[in-house]
Scaffold this active site. Sequence first.
Site, PDB file in Angstrom:
ATOM      1  N   ASN A 151      43.147 -16.107  21.723  1.00  0.00           N
ATOM      2  CA  ASN A 151      43.513 -15.528  20.430  1.00  0.00           C
ATOM      3  C   ASN A 151      42.823 -16.342  19.343  1.00  0.00           C
ATOM      4  O   ASN A 151      43.086 -17.538  19.206  1.00  0.00           O
ATOM      5  CB  ASN A 151      45.029 -15.597  20.214  1.00  0.00           C
ATOM      6  CG  ASN A 151      45.783 -14.741  21.233  1.00  0.00           C
ATOM      7  OD1 ASN A 151      45.184 -13.946  21.951  1.00  0.00           O
ATOM      8  ND2 ASN A 151      47.095 -14.906  21.270  1.00  0.00           N
ATOM      9  N   GLU A 173      50.274 -17.936  24.030  1.00  0.00           N
ATOM     10  CA  GLU A 173      50.190 -19.077  23.121  1.00  0.00           C
ATOM     11  C   GLU A 173      51.273 -20.135  23.368  1.00  0.00           C
ATOM     12  O   GLU A 173      52.147 -20.349  22.514  1.00  0.00           O
ATOM     13  CB  GLU A 173      50.246 -18.616  21.654  1.00  0.00           C
ATOM     14  CG  GLU A 173      49.151 -17.633  21.292  1.00  0.00           C
ATOM     15  CD  GLU A 173      49.173 -17.223  19.819  1.00  0.00           C
ATOM     16  OE1 GLU A 173      50.073 -17.656  19.086  1.00  0.00           O
ATOM     17  OE2 GLU A 173      48.285 -16.458  19.413  1.00  0.00           O
ATOM     18  N   HIS A 225      56.347 -13.622  25.145  1.00  0.00           N
ATOM     19  CA  HIS A 225      55.781 -13.741  23.796  1.00  0.00           C
ATOM     20  C   HIS A 225      56.916 -14.211  22.879  1.00  0.00           C
ATOM     21  O   HIS A 225      57.294 -13.523  21.942  1.00  0.00           O
ATOM     22  CB  HIS A 225      55.184 -12.401  23.356  1.00  0.00           C
ATOM     23  CG  HIS A 225      54.211 -12.483  22.214  1.00  0.00           C
ATOM     24  ND1 HIS A 225      52.925 -11.991  22.270  1.00  0.00           N
ATOM     25  CD2 HIS A 225      54.334 -13.004  20.974  1.00  0.00           C
ATOM     26  CE1 HIS A 225      52.301 -12.187  21.114  1.00  0.00           C
ATOM     27  NE2 HIS A 225      53.144 -12.797  20.307  1.00  0.00           N
ATOM     28  N   GLU A 278      43.601 -11.493  21.013  1.00  0.00           N
ATOM     29  CA  GLU A 278      44.023 -11.247  19.617  1.00  0.00           C
ATOM     30  C   GLU A 278      42.921 -11.703  18.681  1.00  0.00           C
ATOM     31  O   GLU A 278      42.301 -12.753  18.890  1.00  0.00           O
ATOM     32  CB  GLU A 278      45.293 -12.035  19.247  1.00  0.00           C
ATOM     33  CG  GLU A 278      46.547 -11.558  19.914  1.00  0.00           C
ATOM     34  CD  GLU A 278      47.788 -12.368  19.500  1.00  0.00           C
ATOM     35  OE1 GLU A 278      47.773 -12.978  18.404  1.00  0.00           O
ATOM     36  OE2 GLU A 278      48.740 -12.384  20.286  1.00  0.00           O
ATOM     37  N   TYR A 300      41.755 -16.676  15.282  1.00  0.00           N
ATOM     38  CA  TYR A 300      41.958 -16.235  13.898  1.00  0.00           C
ATOM     39  C   TYR A 300      41.088 -17.003  12.916  1.00  0.00           C
ATOM     40  O   TYR A 300      40.510 -16.441  12.001  1.00  0.00           O
ATOM     41  CB  TYR A 300      43.430 -16.383  13.495  1.00  0.00           C
ATOM     42  CG  TYR A 300      44.295 -15.373  14.188  1.00  0.00           C
ATOM     43  CD1 TYR A 300      44.491 -14.108  13.654  1.00  0.00           C
ATOM     44  CD2 TYR A 300      44.879 -15.660  15.425  1.00  0.00           C
ATOM     45  CE1 TYR A 300      45.250 -13.148  14.315  1.00  0.00           C
ATOM     46  CE2 TYR A 300      45.631 -14.711  16.100  1.00  0.00           C
ATOM     47  CZ  TYR A 300      45.819 -13.458  15.545  1.00  0.00           C
ATOM     48  OH  TYR A 300      46.552 -12.515  16.203  1.00  0.00           O
ATOM     49  N   ARG A 345      47.936  -3.744  24.735  1.00  0.00           N
ATOM     50  CA  ARG A 345      48.539  -5.017  25.154  1.00  0.00           C
ATOM     51  C   ARG A 345      49.907  -5.141  24.482  1.00  0.00           C
ATOM     52  O   ARG A 345      49.995  -5.133  23.245  1.00  0.00           O
ATOM     53  CB  ARG A 345      47.626  -6.181  24.733  1.00  0.00           C
ATOM     54  CG  ARG A 345      48.240  -7.541  24.949  1.00  0.00           C
ATOM     55  CD  ARG A 345      47.267  -8.692  24.627  1.00  0.00           C
ATOM     56  NE  ARG A 345      47.936  -9.950  24.881  1.00  0.00           N
ATOM     57  CZ  ARG A 345      48.288 -10.829  23.933  1.00  0.00           C
ATOM     58  NH1 ARG A 345      48.021 -10.611  22.654  1.00  0.00           N
ATOM     59  NH2 ARG A 345      48.929 -11.927  24.268  1.00  0.00           N
TER      60      ARG A 345
END
Length: 449
Positions: free
Chosen positions: A296, A172, A127, A354, A298, A84
């Site tokens: 994504n 995002e 991005h 992610e 985290y 990606r």
Amino acid sequence: MNKFELPNHSLMKQPEFVFGVATSSYQIEGGVEEGGRTPSIWDTFCKVPGKVDKGDHGDVACDHYHLWQQDIEMIQGLGVDAYRLSIAWPRIVPQQGLVNPEGLAFYERIIDECHARGLKVYVTLYHWDLPQYLEDKGGWLNRETAYKFADYAKVVSEHFGNKIDVYTTLNEPFVSAFLGYRWGHHAPGIVGEREGFLASHHLMLAHGLAMPVLRENAPLAQHGIVFNASPAYPQADKDQLAADYAAAENHHWFIDPVLKGEYPQIVLDRILDKAPMVLEGDMDIISEAVDYIGINYYSRDVVRFDENGDIEKVQIEGAEHTHIGWEIYPQGLTDLLVSLKDRHDNLPPIYITENGAAGDDQCSGGVVNDEQRVRYFQTHLEALDNAMNAGVAVKGYFAWSLMDNFEWAFGYEQRFGIVHVDYQTQQRTLKQSAIAYRNMLIERAEENK
Ligand code: IFM
């Protein structure tokens, strides 16, 4: 541990499940003045004293602009199914109305090399590296930028068509809008509530305008958008509303327009006159059907109301954190995915686009012992497996990141790679986490023979 183990093995039993690694253009490429590229908002922002830790910038980064071939060979060596990456808009449209063949050729070489090595290609169009000439006209505060994005999507998709396996419009939009135009931590560094929400609407509009263009030019590819999402938990029972609000601003504000065609009321009720101007028809454009959404993940947020009724994040005592200060909370991934399934009857398949951990990794004698990251991936893969066993349709998982890179306002201090980069020599060294990922994938390949 020299191999990630998938205890319930639901992931291992799905040969079509995609494992990959992810990067983005500004974070790895360098070569900012080469190949006809013009500045992006990040080139400008990095030059503003105090904005990026140690004054770091992406001028050279991982020098992927020159080392792309060996990097792709390295990706293939990891045994992943997919890579990606993102395309730098100012390499493709360096000035308004001008298409740069050298920029297209750069990405074409990468895509061809990936395919020649058996890797599927997932391409993000945006991005965060907005061309500076567009920022000079208001950037994402200017509705016109959404239309410019659709033009850029047209150029890319007309050129590459189905050669790109999976297109992502935006990565995002929360970060682009809120860190860039609301809190000013990211480029272009604008501060303002109204500005943040306006930028968010224009980003979502850009996504919606690009979707039919992509579908027309690449009918066989998959098309979607990637969201960051941190589930929010109340510190105490009295803070449940704070948690509901935090989740709404963090991800429902961005996901709901796509899947429900509306912004969450809980946010509109709180921001009142700071809400963006939504023109008739906008929500229909934004809610165009997508083939997938990327998530994504985290960490989580734990929140409470402070004495002024504002929502604040709290640190959990005794919890483990990564080098960047984010709590390690794998259960949050399961909870998040299950909550999305419960919220959206029409939830499309999900890719975890992610997931990863920042470290302060040292390379010693060719070995990088990133023990915390190894545990991080192990426990998050288990959490993902649990979500899938609970009925969430997930089609793939991408480690963030392939290699250490420019971590935005944190510069090079925060290392997210599963591959270590020595920025003096550009030497790449597989960390233990990369080795464990590779060994898991070797085992999977053998099991699915
Ligand atoms: O490095 C970033 C990436 O660009 C977007 N998602 C989060 C990562 C870690 O902060």
